[in-house]
Design an enzyme around this catalytic site. Structure first.
Site, short mmCIF file in Angstrom:
data_model
loop_
_atom_site.label_atom_id
_atom_site.label_comp_id
_atom_site.label_asym_id
_atom_site.label_seq_id
_atom_site.Cartn_x
_atom_site.Cartn_y
_atom_site.Cartn_z
N CYS A 7 6.18 -0.44 1.05
CA CYS A 7 6.93 -1.88 0.33
C CYS A 7 6.43 -0.97 -1.38
CB CYS A 7 6.56 -3.02 0.72
SG CYS A 7 7.59 -4.22 0.54
N HIS A 40 8.37 -3.79 6.82
CA HIS A 40 7.01 -3.65 6.77
C HIS A 40 6.00 -3.58 8.39
CE1 HIS A 40 4.66 -4.76 3.24
NE2 HIS A 40 6.66 -5.46 2.74
N GLU A 82 3.70 -2.74 9.45
CA GLU A 82 2.39 -3.82 9.97
C GLU A 82 2.76 -5.56 10.53
OE1 GLU A 82 3.27 -2.93 6.92
OE2 GLU A 82 2.37 -4.38 5.65
#
Lengths: 90, 236
Positions: free
Chosen positions: B86, B203, B205
């Site tokens: 990002c 994302h 994560e």
């Protein structure tokens, strides 16, 4: 050394999609300005720079554009001298 | 895997990245963007999502000139794996570690939702634990994720197979409707020429455990751990 007032204009490169310009264009048309053919949104950055001459000031601002102020992938820039200011340093 | 998670003022994905590294058995450490000589001890460098410097000027622009970035560039040039997610992707583009730029989403709206991305390559250090063509559900959260590059760059990226993730629909097809931000060729993630630097808008994560909606991001981190282990074994 004198202090110079510079105006840097950063604008989206030709051909690149400019979502903000597109949205504003749509708004202007819906407000009754169908004659608007295109809108592009850029930004103006005002710099107050100490330099030995106009040329020096413009060269410094151009270097700043290349390093930080504009992204060459998406933006073009212009540097214009807006004036020599009062209170110049010796 | 000893991983440096870089924190910039305005980062907000650094804690998620830290946790993701822990979840795959790695050892994360926060590294502040002003720390000098900080990266020597690490095997991987991770740049988090967020709004470094408030996204002022351009997303990632000011972060890309932070003191730590010189070291990130050196780390990448030496072949070390670098992941930018990002805002981290935006920063890697601004730092010229990846080509192109991320501009305002085509629809002008901040997009925060789960999207589907297709894995285009499984031979990078970041994707070995995925299957080619696998469709993942991973969240996005960005206002400037619209990937743009000049025609020559796009042709090179496609020609060299450097698009790693692409936005697709449920059937795995890269349609306009499945493109959340207007990115060229539905590009969601790319690698550099050497293949050791990846940038992506989704994302992974934030997709580590099914309790948060998806665990599809996990394989990116296990791939990285696996590639480091095998490259260490190879050099021993």
């Amino acid at each position: 050394m004198s202090r110079y007032h510079l105006e840097v204009r950063v604008k989206p490169r030709p051909g690149l999609l400019d979502p903000q310009g597109k949205a504003i264009h749509g708004a202007l048309r819906s407000l009754g300005w169908p004659e608007v053919d295109d809108v592009r949104v850029g930004k103006a950055i005002y710099l107050y720079v100490d330099a030995s001459s106009e040329k020096d000031a413009i060269e410094k601002a151009t270097a700043m554009c290349r390093k930080l102020l504009a992204n060459p992938v998406t933006e073009d820039f212009e540097v214009a001298l807006a004036g020599r200011l009062q209170g110049a340093r010796a | 895997m000893k991983a440096a998670v870089i924190s910039f003022p305005g980062s907000n994905g650094d804690y998620d990245l830290y946790k993701a590294v822990q979840l795959v058995g790695g050892t994360p450490t926060f590294v502040w963007h002003r720390d000098k000589g900080a990266l020597k001890a690490y095997e991987a460098v991770l740049l988090p999502g967020g709004f470094s410097y408030g996204d002022y000027l351009r997303a990632g622009a000011i972060a890309s000139l932070s003191p730590i970035m010189e070291e990130v560039v050196a780390f990448a040039k030496a072949g070390g794996p670098v992941v930018g997610i990002c805002n981290g992707f935006q920063t890697l583009c601004e730092a010229h570690l990846l080509p192109g730029a991320l501009i305002r989403n085509e629809a002008l709206r901040f997009a925060s939702k789960h999207v589907r991305v297709r894995v285009e390559r499984t031979d990078t250090a970041f994707t070995t634990d995925y299957a080619k063509g696998q469709v993942l559900s991973i969240p996005i959260a960005h206002g400037e994720g619209n990937y743009e590059a000049d025609k020559g760059t796009l042709e090179r990226l496609e020609g060299e197979g450097r698009v790693v993730f692409r936005y697709v629909d449920a059937a795995g097809v890269a349609t306009d409707a499945a493109n959340p931000n207007g990115s060229w060729h539905n590009i969601a993630g790319i690698v550099n020429e050497a293949g050791n630097v990846i940038g992506m808008m989704p994302h992974p994560e934030r997709a580590m455990e099914t309790i948060v909606g998806s665990a599809d991001g996990r394989a990116l981190f296990t791939s990285l751990v696996g590639s480091l282990t095998s490259s260490l074994a190879g050099s021993a």
